[in-house]
Design a protein around this motif. Structure first.
Motif, mmCIF file in Angstrom:
data_model
loop_
_atom_site.group_PDB
_atom_site.id
_atom_site.type_symbol
_atom_site.label_atom_id
_atom_site.label_comp_id
_atom_site.label_asym_id
_atom_site.label_seq_id
_atom_site.Cartn_x
_atom_site.Cartn_y
_atom_site.Cartn_z
ATOM 1 N N ILE A 48 0.822 -1.218 0.000
ATOM 2 C CA ILE A 48 0.000 0.000 0.000
ATOM 3 C C ILE A 48 0.852 1.263 0.000
ATOM 4 O O ILE A 48 0.512 2.241 -0.660
ATOM 5 C CB ILE A 48 -1.029 -0.013 1.164
ATOM 6 N N GLU A 49 1.975 1.262 0.725
ATOM 7 C CA GLU A 49 2.849 2.443 0.740
ATOM 8 C C GLU A 49 3.429 2.718 -0.641
ATOM 9 O O GLU A 49 3.535 3.860 -1.064
ATOM 10 C CB GLU A 49 3.968 2.277 1.777
ATOM 11 N N ARG A 50 3.791 1.655 -1.329
ATOM 12 C CA ARG A 50 4.321 1.803 -2.689
ATOM 13 C C ARG A 50 3.218 2.301 -3.625
ATOM 14 O O ARG A 50 3.457 3.132 -4.498
ATOM 15 C CB ARG A 50 4.884 0.464 -3.164
ATOM 16 N N GLN A 51 1.992 1.795 -3.452
ATOM 17 C CA GLN A 51 0.867 2.268 -4.271
ATOM 18 C C GLN A 51 0.646 3.762 -4.073
ATOM 19 O O GLN A 51 0.409 4.496 -5.033
ATOM 20 C CB GLN A 51 -0.412 1.500 -3.910
ATOM 21 N N LYS A 52 0.723 4.217 -2.818
ATOM 22 C CA LYS A 52 0.543 5.640 -2.530
ATOM 23 C C LYS A 52 1.636 6.465 -3.182
ATOM 24 O O LYS A 52 1.381 7.542 -3.729
ATOM 25 C CB LYS A 52 0.514 5.878 -1.022
ATOM 26 N N GLU A 53 2.862 5.958 -3.132
ATOM 27 C CA GLU A 53 3.992 6.655 -3.756
ATOM 28 C C GLU A 53 3.788 6.760 -5.265
ATOM 29 O O GLU A 53 3.990 7.818 -5.866
ATOM 30 C CB GLU A 53 5.277 5.873 -3.452
ATOM 31 N N VAL A 54 3.354 5.659 -5.867
ATOM 32 C CA VAL A 54 3.091 5.648 -7.312
ATOM 33 C C VAL A 54 1.951 6.604 -7.652
ATOM 34 O O VAL A 54 2.034 7.369 -8.627
ATOM 35 C CB VAL A 54 2.767 4.205 -7.785
ATOM 36 N N ASP A 55 0.878 6.600 -6.861
ATOM 37 C CA ASP A 55 -0.252 7.503 -7.101
ATOM 38 C C ASP A 55 0.179 8.964 -7.026
ATOM 39 O O ASP A 55 -0.250 9.788 -7.835
ATOM 40 C CB ASP A 55 -1.386 7.233 -6.113
ATOM 41 N N ARG A 56 1.026 9.301 -6.052
ATOM 42 C CA ARG A 56 1.529 10.681 -5.938
ATOM 43 C C ARG A 56 2.340 11.067 -7.168
ATOM 44 O O ARG A 56 2.207 12.173 -7.687
ATOM 45 C CB ARG A 56 2.378 10.840 -4.675
ATOM 46 N N ARG A 57 3.165 10.140 -7.627
ATOM 47 C CA ARG A 57 3.996 10.419 -8.807
ATOM 48 C C ARG A 57 3.129 10.630 -10.046
ATOM 49 O O ARG A 57 3.368 11.546 -10.829
ATOM 50 C CB ARG A 57 4.962 9.258 -9.013
ATOM 51 N N ILE A 58 2.126 9.771 -10.220
ATOM 52 C CA ILE A 58 1.215 9.908 -11.367
ATOM 53 C C ILE A 58 0.490 11.246 -11.301
ATOM 54 O O ILE A 58 0.390 11.971 -12.302
ATOM 55 C CB ILE A 58 0.208 8.736 -11.402
ATOM 56 N N LYS A 59 -0.016 11.587 -10.126
ATOM 57 C CA LYS A 59 -0.744 12.848 -9.947
ATOM 58 C C LYS A 59 0.162 14.043 -10.251
ATOM 59 O O LYS A 59 -0.250 14.996 -10.914
ATOM 60 C CB LYS A 59 -1.266 12.920 -8.509
ATOM 61 N N LYS A 60 1.404 13.985 -9.777
ATOM 62 C CA LYS A 60 2.359 15.065 -10.003
ATOM 63 C C LYS A 60 2.647 15.243 -11.497
ATOM 64 O O LYS A 60 2.662 16.362 -12.006
ATOM 65 C CB LYS A 60 3.650 14.765 -9.245
#
Length: 123
Positions: A48-60
């Motif tokens: 889940i932490e990696r998913q959140k990191e990926v989601d932040r990167r995509i959003k950015k």
């Protein structure tokens, strides 16, 4: 901005056709089923932490792309004062000088299908 990554799959054409027919009866197709499966595998396997990191990167990256597109927009505007009224004629696409002249001519001939925007006092 990065685009989605393709995934190539192989299946005998007869099996593909048979599966596609059954899925179409259910209102879906092979691509949609596989896409949903990949998302499910991603959700199950990636922490889940990696998913959140990926989601932040995509959003950015998406935000940066939107901001870049916004920064590249070019506008053409004319402020017209006539008979005590003020109007703004505006086009979102950059225009050459002769195109602007045609735009103004359309205004003068009253050829617009929608009236120009009126300027509110204080703007």
């Amino acid at each position: 901005m990065r685009t989605d990554m393709p995934a190539e799959i192989w299946l005998d054409p007869y099996r593909w056709e048979a599966l596609q027919e059954i899925l179409e009866q259910d209102g879906t197709d092979i691509e949609e089923v596989l896409q949903n499966y990949l998302i499910e595998v991603y959700s199950d396997r990636v922490p889940i932490e990696r998913q959140k990191e990926v989601d932040r990167r995509i959003k950015k990256e998406r935000l940066a792309a939107v901001q870049e597109a916004e920064a590249r927009k070019v506008f053409c505007a004319m402020h017209i004062r006539e008979h005590g009224q003020e109007y703004i004629l505006m086009e979102k696409n950059g225009r050459e000088f002769l195109q602007v002249a045609v735009f103004l001519r359309r205004y003068l001939r009253n050829e617009f299908t929608t009236p120009p925007q009126r300027v509110r006092p204080g703007i």
